[in-house]
Scaffold this motif. Structure first.
Motif, PDB file in Angstrom:
ATOM      1  N   ASP A   5     -32.302  69.620  89.915  1.00  0.00           N
ATOM      2  CA  ASP A   5     -31.334  68.499  89.419  1.00  0.00           C
ATOM      3  C   ASP A   5     -31.815  67.193  89.576  1.00  0.00           C
ATOM      4  N   ALA A   6     -31.169  66.000  89.339  1.00  0.00           N
ATOM      5  CA  ALA A   6     -31.534  64.898  89.442  1.00  0.00           C
ATOM      6  C   ALA A   6     -32.027  64.483  90.807  1.00  0.00           C
ATOM      7  N   SER A   7     -31.629  65.232  91.914  1.00  0.00           N
ATOM      8  CA  SER A   7     -32.021  64.851  93.053  1.00  0.00           C
ATOM      9  C   SER A   7     -33.369  64.967  93.732  1.00  0.00           C
ATOM     10  N   GLY A   8     -34.033  65.971  92.936  1.00  0.00           N
ATOM     11  CA  GLY A   8     -35.305  66.277  93.457  1.00  0.00           C
ATOM     12  C   GLY A   8     -36.274  67.010  92.962  1.00  0.00           C
ATOM     13  N   ASP A   9     -37.270  67.664  93.468  1.00  0.00           N
ATOM     14  CA  ASP A   9     -38.244  68.649  92.816  1.00  0.00           C
ATOM     15  C   ASP A   9     -37.632  70.040  92.486  1.00  0.00           C
ATOM     16  N   PRO A  10     -38.147  70.613  91.623  1.00  0.00           N
ATOM     17  CA  PRO A  10     -37.496  71.888  91.136  1.00  0.00           C
ATOM     18  C   PRO A  10     -37.877  72.969  92.434  1.00  0.00           C
ATOM     19  N   LEU A  11     -36.730  73.891  92.614  1.00  0.00           N
ATOM     20  CA  LEU A  11     -36.703  74.909  93.665  1.00  0.00           C
ATOM     21  C   LEU A  11     -37.394  76.150  92.666  1.00  0.00           C
ATOM     22  N   GLU A  12     -38.706  76.559  93.201  1.00  0.00           N
ATOM     23  CA  GLU A  12     -39.290  77.649  92.407  1.00  0.00           C
ATOM     24  C   GLU A  12     -38.855  79.083  93.087  1.00  0.00           C
ATOM     25  N   GLY A  13     -39.229  80.337  92.508  1.00  0.00           N
ATOM     26  CA  GLY A  13     -39.123  81.604  93.217  1.00  0.00           C
ATOM     27  C   GLY A  13     -37.703  81.972  93.727  1.00  0.00           C
ATOM     28  N   LEU A  14     -36.818  81.532  92.810  1.00  0.00           N
ATOM     29  CA  LEU A  14     -35.467  81.974  93.060  1.00  0.00           C
ATOM     30  C   LEU A  14     -35.197  83.299  92.504  1.00  0.00           C
ATOM     31  N   GLU A  15     -34.380  84.122  93.445  1.00  0.00           N
ATOM     32  CA  GLU A  15     -33.688  85.542  92.870  1.00  0.00           C
ATOM     33  C   GLU A  15     -32.602  84.997  92.265  1.00  0.00           C
ATOM     34  N   LEU A  16     -32.406  85.125  90.938  1.00  0.00           N
ATOM     35  CA  LEU A  16     -31.115  84.804  90.063  1.00  0.00           C
ATOM     36  C   LEU A  16     -30.562  86.172  89.499  1.00  0.00           C
ATOM     37  N   VAL A  17     -28.938  86.142  89.402  1.00  0.00           N
ATOM     38  CA  VAL A  17     -28.348  87.220  88.744  1.00  0.00           C
ATOM     39  C   VAL A  17     -27.761  86.418  87.483  1.00  0.00           C
ATOM     40  N   LEU A  18     -27.824  86.856  86.407  1.00  0.00           N
ATOM     41  CA  LEU A  18     -27.348  86.230  85.262  1.00  0.00           C
ATOM     42  C   LEU A  18     -26.208  87.042  84.688  1.00  0.00           C
ATOM     43  N   ALA A  19     -25.013  86.590  84.488  1.00  0.00           N
ATOM     44  CA  ALA A  19     -23.792  87.480  84.106  1.00  0.00           C
ATOM     45  C   ALA A  19     -23.412  86.951  82.864  1.00  0.00           C
ATOM     46  N   ARG A  20     -22.815  87.680  82.008  1.00  0.00           N
ATOM     47  CA  ARG A  20     -22.154  87.432  80.739  1.00  0.00           C
ATOM     48  C   ARG A  20     -20.885  87.602  80.605  1.00  0.00           C
ATOM     49  N   ASP A  21     -20.036  86.878  79.760  1.00  0.00           N
ATOM     50  CA  ASP A  21     -18.742  86.981  79.501  1.00  0.00           C
ATOM     51  C   ASP A  21     -17.776  87.332  81.115  1.00  0.00           C
ATOM     52  N   VAL A  22     -17.993  86.265  81.909  1.00  0.00           N
ATOM     53  CA  VAL A  22     -17.350  86.247  83.037  1.00  0.00           C
ATOM     54  C   VAL A  22     -15.821  85.607  82.892  1.00  0.00           C
ATOM     55  N   GLU A  23     -14.704  86.468  83.370  1.00  0.00           N
ATOM     56  CA  GLU A  23     -13.512  85.852  83.485  1.00  0.00           C
ATOM     57  C   GLU A  23     -13.308  85.032  84.866  1.00  0.00           C
ATOM     58  N   ARG A  24     -12.406  83.926  84.833  1.00  0.00           N
ATOM     59  CA  ARG A  24     -12.076  83.259  86.284  1.00  0.00           C
ATOM     60  C   ARG A  24     -11.119  82.231  85.890  1.00  0.00           C
ATOM     61  N   VAL A  25     -10.218  82.267  87.000  1.00  0.00           N
ATOM     62  CA  VAL A  25      -9.169  81.395  87.230  1.00  0.00           C
ATOM     63  C   VAL A  25      -9.553  79.972  87.184  1.00  0.00           C
ATOM     64  N   GLY A  26      -8.989  79.175  86.245  1.00  0.00           N
ATOM     65  CA  GLY A  26      -9.299  77.732  86.326  1.00  0.00           C
ATOM     66  C   GLY A  26      -8.219  77.097  87.307  1.00  0.00           C
ATOM     67  N   GLU A  27      -8.607  75.672  87.309  1.00  0.00           N
ATOM     68  CA  GLU A  27      -7.801  74.728  88.450  1.00  0.00           C
ATOM     69  C   GLU A  27      -6.210  74.821  88.213  1.00  0.00           C
ATOM     70  N   ASP A  28      -5.895  74.980  86.879  1.00  0.00           N
ATOM     71  CA  ASP A  28      -4.336  74.970  86.560  1.00  0.00           C
ATOM     72  C   ASP A  28      -3.846  76.466  86.466  1.00  0.00           C
ATOM     73  N   GLY A  29      -4.755  77.316  87.010  1.00  0.00           N
ATOM     74  CA  GLY A  29      -4.146  78.732  86.872  1.00  0.00           C
ATOM     75  C   GLY A  29      -4.518  79.367  85.552  1.00  0.00           C
ATOM     76  N   VAL A  30      -5.120  78.775  84.817  1.00  0.00           N
ATOM     77  CA  VAL A  30      -5.397  79.283  83.271  1.00  0.00           C
ATOM     78  C   VAL A  30      -6.607  80.240  83.423  1.00  0.00           C
ATOM     79  N   LEU A  31      -6.654  81.169  82.570  1.00  0.00           N
ATOM     80  CA  LEU A  31      -7.812  82.079  82.575  1.00  0.00           C
ATOM     81  C   LEU A  31      -8.945  81.454  81.842  1.00  0.00           C
ATOM     82  N   LEU A  32     -10.049  81.534  82.176  1.00  0.00           N
ATOM     83  CA  LEU A  32     -11.312  80.918  81.660  1.00  0.00           C
ATOM     84  C   LEU A  32     -12.145  82.117  81.570  1.00  0.00           C
TER      85      LEU A  32
END
Length: 104
Positions: free
Chosen positions: A28-55
């Motif tokens: 991000d804009a605050s610094g150097d890249p962090l390398e070697g991260l274990e990442l999980v990529l998920a697709r089509d994930v439902e979550r509840v937004g700030e107003d209780g709306v399903l996103l």
């Protein structure tokens, strides 16, 4: 072992099983890249937004907090040669940090 340590150990086990085959990076804009991260990529994930709306997020990326303590809006993940821009930091429970992303 306290509760936080047990959660962290369980999260590491989950990431070992579900993470992508290759390691990724984050910057991000605050610094150097962090390398070697274990990442999980998920697709089509439902979550509840700030107003209780399903996103529905088309893509979310999660990382262990011990590797990546915080994500910021407009931060950038790179994984398998693809770049993902953070649109919304979704959650950080102290063990796993998750962000909704879109292709950069």
């Amino acid at each position: 072992m306290n509760r936080q340590q047990l959660k962290a150990r369980a999260a590491r086990d989950i990431f070992r099983r579900h993470r992508e085959d290759s390691l990724g990076s984050y910057q991000d804009a605050s610094g150097d890249p962090l390398e070697g991260l274990e990442l999980v990529l998920a697709r089509d994930v439902e979550r509840v937004g700030e107003d209780g709306v399903l996103l529905v997020d088309q893509v979310q990326i999660s990382a262990l907090v011990e590797q990546l303590p915080k994500v910021r809006r407009d931060g950038r993940f790179t994984l398998d040669g693809k770049s993902w821009l953070v649109t919304v930091p979704v959650r950080n429970d102290g063990v796993i940090v998750t962000a909704a992303v879109r292709p950069a």
